[in-house]
Design an enzyme around this catalytic site. Structure first.
Site, PDB file in Angstrom:
ATOM      1  N   GLU A  65       4.457  -0.546   1.817  1.00 30.62           N
ATOM      2  CA  GLU A  65       4.686  -0.798   0.392  1.00 30.62           C
ATOM      3  C   GLU A  65       4.568  -2.263   0.006  1.00 30.62           C
ATOM      4  OE1 GLU A  65       8.093   2.737  -0.150  1.00 30.62           O
ATOM      5  OE2 GLU A  65       8.527   0.686  -0.790  1.00 30.62           O
ATOM      6  N   GLU A  70       0.825  -1.206   0.000  1.00 35.50           N
ATOM      7  CA  GLU A  70       0.000   0.000   0.000  1.00 35.50           C
ATOM      8  C   GLU A  70       0.858   1.255   0.000  1.00 35.50           C
ATOM      9  OE1 GLU A  70       0.699   1.617   2.952  1.00 35.50           O
ATOM     10  OE2 GLU A  70       1.731  -0.213   3.577  1.00 35.50           O
TER      11      GLU A  70
END
Length: 352
Positions: free
Chosen positions: A320, A177
């Site tokens: 991430e 994300e």
């Protein structure tokens, strides 16, 4: 078919694990040239993957990490160390191959799927999957982050991506994300769904000071009081105090489970999405693999709430999908041991 009916149809496809395949995998593990159980949790991975896929010798050759990007109106409250314009800048960095998750994904031989599911600013790039539900959430400290319909649409978008990737032959998925302010929304989702105090759920995110952490806790508490999300209704929680990337990851996890694909859960934000998925569909938890325990306060308890035991503890707090991609190596090692080790019989080794 209404959107919520469509979501219920996805959830209805999530079945239990294949116990016969898991038992067959366990039998083969015990036939390999090692003492029974001596590979510890690597053996647990193999049995879980066998149960998920129905294969005694599961494969994880095709791997992908899905990085969902969304913005948060609650950033207006000054809850993050970074300004909101960093979200599209970092997404551009992902697309250029320059972020930490890109480096780790290249090492692991994994593909990165970058998705705009809720960025405030449009970004045009041929490599960016356009699934924008709305241009960032509203400020949850002043009202609902989004409508219920938007939350459902984001969950469905994630589920469709899982279905598409499974159709292309991807065998192992991971959550990632990007979204400035998303630890605030994730802490709110966790606090409501698990019934824990906000003080225990909220952490420093990108590295805020003590003073700003206190402010962040106050903002989350105010948002929960303002919106009164229903802990028994995960969609209501996602809509009122969640984020579009969190909802998208919830759907990705549910979609992976519906497609009988294992999905590796990254850090705190991904785990909040995993908790929402587990609340919507308890059977989906069996398809999740915990990757690491992040430095974020509350993450270990959040993982326990889902029933996930992380493999790594590296004090990471980047997000991430970085922790999940690191776990790819352990998962691949486990399946290689299962398929490539000699058995006692084939090696001519006396079994104890």
């Amino acid at each position: 078919m209404g959107r919520e009916q469509e979501l219920r149809a996805v959830i209805s496809r999530v079945g239990g694990l294949d116990e016969a395949a898991a038992a067959a995998a366990a039998q083969r593990l015990d036939s390999l040239t090692k003492p029974p159980g001596s590979l510890g949790r690597l053996e647990d991975i193999v049995k879980q993957l066998a149960g998920i896929t129905g294969q005694t010798l599961p494969s994880v050759e095709r791997k992908a990490v899905v990085v969902m990007a969304g913005d948060h109106g609650v950033c207006e409250e000054g809850v993050s160390a970074f300004p909101q314009e960093v979200t599209p800048q970092m997404v551009a960095n992902f697309l250029a191959g320059g972020a930490a998750v890109n480096v780790l994904a290249r090492q692991a031989g994994a593909e990165i799927i970058c998705v705009d599911i809720g960025m405030a600013s449009p970004l045009e790039h041929p490599g960016l999957l356009q699934r924008n539900v709305r241009r960032g959430t509203a400020n949850m400290a002043k009202g609902a982050a989004m409508t219920r319909e938007e939350a459902v649409e984001a969950v469905l978008a994630g589920a469709r991506i899982a279905e598409e990737l499974a159709g292309k032959g991807v065998e192992l998925l991971a959550t990632g994300e990007m979204g400035i302010g998303n630890t605030t929304a994730s802490a709110a989702v966790y606090a409501v769904l698990a019934g824990v105090p906000v003080e225990d759920a909220a952490g420093r995110g990108t590295g805020i000071s003590d003073e700003r952490l206190g402010h962040k806790i106050e903002v989350i508490a105010r948002a929960i009081k303002q919106n009164e999300p229903d802990a028994a209704d995960p969609l209501d929680v996602l809509a009122k105090v969640g984020g579009l990337e969190i909802a998208g990851l919830t759907g990705l996890i549910l979609g992976a489970a519906a497609e009988r694909k294992p999905i590796v859960i990254d850090g705190f934000i991904s785990s909040a999405a995993a908790l929402a998925a587990a609340r919507l569909c308890p059977a989906s938890a069996a398809y999740m693999i915990g990757s690491h325990q992040s430095h974020e306060r509350g993450h270990s308890k959040l993982l326990e709430e889902i029933g996930l035991a992380p493999f790594l503890k590296l004090d990471m707090r980047l997000g991430e999908g970085t922790g999940a991609v690191l776990a790819f190596h352990l998962i691949e090692a486990a399946v290689r041991l299962q398929s490539e080790m000699a058995t006692f019989e084939s090696a001519g080794v006396t079994k104890g």
